[in-house]
Design a protein around this motif. Structure first.
Motif, PDB file in Angstrom:
ATOM      1  N   MET A 114     -33.550 -27.265  31.994  1.00 55.42           N
ATOM      2  CA  MET A 114     -32.489 -27.925  32.741  1.00 55.42           C
ATOM      3  C   MET A 114     -31.138 -27.453  32.189  1.00 55.42           C
ATOM      4  N   THR A 115     -30.269 -27.022  33.081  1.00 58.78           N
ATOM      5  CA  THR A 115     -28.941 -26.550  32.659  1.00 58.78           C
ATOM      6  C   THR A 115     -28.041 -27.739  32.338  1.00 58.78           C
ATOM      7  N   LYS A 116     -26.916 -27.464  31.702  1.00 62.96           N
ATOM      8  CA  LYS A 116     -25.976 -28.540  31.378  1.00 62.96           C
ATOM      9  C   LYS A 116     -25.461 -29.190  32.659  1.00 62.96           C
ATOM     10  N   ALA A 117     -25.170 -28.396  33.684  1.00 63.02           N
ATOM     11  CA  ALA A 117     -24.695 -28.943  34.956  1.00 63.02           C
ATOM     12  C   ALA A 117     -25.739 -29.889  35.557  1.00 63.02           C
ATOM     13  N   GLU A 118     -27.000 -29.517  35.483  1.00 62.22           N
ATOM     14  CA  GLU A 118     -28.077 -30.375  35.988  1.00 62.22           C
ATOM     15  C   GLU A 118     -28.187 -31.657  35.183  1.00 62.22           C
ATOM     16  N   ARG A 119     -27.985 -31.560  33.863  1.00 64.30           N
ATOM     17  CA  ARG A 119     -28.018 -32.763  33.018  1.00 64.30           C
ATOM     18  C   ARG A 119     -26.859 -33.696  33.353  1.00 64.30           C
ATOM     19  N   LEU A 172     -25.263 -33.895  36.283  1.00 59.58           N
ATOM     20  CA  LEU A 172     -25.560 -34.489  37.582  1.00 59.58           C
ATOM     21  C   LEU A 172     -26.589 -35.610  37.460  1.00 59.58           C
ATOM     22  N   ALA A 173     -27.611 -35.397  36.652  1.00 58.55           N
ATOM     23  CA  ALA A 173     -28.633 -36.430  36.446  1.00 58.55           C
ATOM     24  C   ALA A 173     -28.037 -37.664  35.781  1.00 58.55           C
ATOM     25  N   LYS A 176     -25.981 -39.607  38.280  1.00 60.08           N
ATOM     26  CA  LYS A 176     -26.866 -40.363  39.163  1.00 60.08           C
ATOM     27  C   LYS A 176     -27.382 -41.607  38.447  1.00 60.08           C
ATOM     28  N   GLU A 229     -20.094 -27.913  33.764  1.00 61.50           N
ATOM     29  CA  GLU A 229     -20.425 -27.643  32.368  1.00 61.50           C
ATOM     30  C   GLU A 229     -19.311 -28.084  31.416  1.00 61.50           C
TER      31      GLU A 229
END
Length: 60
Positions: free
Chosen positions: A1-6, A8-9, A12, A40
């Motif tokens: 999982m990328t930092k951007a995905e973390r 976003l999660a 949420k 990021e």
């Protein structure tokens, strides 16, 4: 999982709204208002609600 995905999660999980406005990202909700060019660049501390009551200006 990328930092951007973390990020976003985490947004949420905290019930924050994330919108893309032009070349920037806007994260808002629950006393949070952050604008960045890259997700990021967001730190988890920036996703904490602002504590307006702790301002020394309010206690004068």
């Amino acid at each position: 999982m990328t930092k951007a995905e973390r990020i976003l999660a985490e947004c949420k999980r905290r019930g924050l709204t994330v919108t893309r406005t032009g070349k920037a990202w806007h994260i808002s909700g629950n006393r949070v208002d952050v604008r960045v060019a890259n997700l990021e660049d967001v730190s988890l501390e920036e996703l904490n609600p602002a504590n307006w009551c702790s301002s020394s200006a309010l206690h004068k």
